[in-house]
Design an enzyme around this catalytic site. Sequence first.
Site, mmCIF file in Angstrom:
data_model
loop_
_atom_site.group_PDB
_atom_site.id
_atom_site.type_symbol
_atom_site.label_atom_id
_atom_site.label_comp_id
_atom_site.label_asym_id
_atom_site.label_seq_id
_atom_site.Cartn_x
_atom_site.Cartn_y
_atom_site.Cartn_z
ATOM 1 N N SER A 67 0.823 -1.348 0.152
ATOM 2 C CA SER A 67 0.045 -0.020 0.099
ATOM 3 C C SER A 67 0.929 1.344 0.011
ATOM 4 O O SER A 67 2.032 1.132 0.558
ATOM 5 C CB SER A 67 -0.844 -0.022 1.248
ATOM 6 O OG SER A 67 -1.523 1.201 1.447
ATOM 7 N N TYR A 79 -1.495 -0.285 10.403
ATOM 8 C CA TYR A 79 -1.653 -0.811 9.139
ATOM 9 C C TYR A 79 -0.164 -0.246 8.338
ATOM 10 O O TYR A 79 0.264 -1.309 7.635
ATOM 11 C CB TYR A 79 -2.817 -0.561 8.434
ATOM 12 C CG TYR A 79 -3.212 -0.943 6.754
ATOM 13 C CD1 TYR A 79 -3.306 -2.342 6.790
ATOM 14 C CD2 TYR A 79 -3.043 -0.092 6.079
ATOM 15 C CE1 TYR A 79 -3.723 -2.693 5.736
ATOM 16 C CE2 TYR A 79 -3.242 -0.448 4.661
ATOM 17 C CZ TYR A 79 -3.822 -1.966 4.645
ATOM 18 O OH TYR A 79 -3.959 -2.597 3.445
#
Length: 214
Positions: A67, A79
Amino acid sequence: LLSHFSSIGFWGLVNNAGISTFGETGWLPMETYEKFANVNILGSIRTTLAFLPLLRKYKGRIVFMSSIIAYFTLGNGIYSMTKAAIEKFCDALRLEMKKFGVQVCIIQPGNYARSTKIQPPLSAEEIWSELSEEEKAVYNMEYVQERANFFNSILSEGSTNGSEVVDAMVDALTSPAPKARYMVAKLKEKALVFVCALFPTVVMDSVLSYALSK
């Protein structure tokens, strides 16, 4: 499983599993950090190690879902941490696998929250109810509400065109010359990555602090 693939060939592995949540560092218990590391980092490593013998044998490809949040964080540091770890794991693996003819690719999507549903919106009440007494003594409900509104607004801006990410995965698996990294993101998201990669940390901190204050 390995014996089955040995007879028919095995050329591609996509590590796509991932979970996400929102919260400042002290808001999340240690159990949550362990769960995220187990799924987002160790899950991909376990799968990779299991199939590595076949991937070497067939000169296959390994694709990892990272990501752009590996470069910076806006309220979901847990995350971001796991994606940064996967990036470094891939960097080592990519170099090591060259001698076997195995190619390692990383997909770096921007905000596709509305496509993947990886992160459901969180209410301030939900967040507050999970805080420890120590955190409740430091923060107040108004602050938590502001953070929840901010993060949920980011989720609502996510792209619904998830096929763009799938197309990158397909290219990574089938292209004669796949890229090491596929960044599939909006221009402003790519700009953030650019600033993070090339400018001093103090500049990126200023940009993100400004964004968080809005």
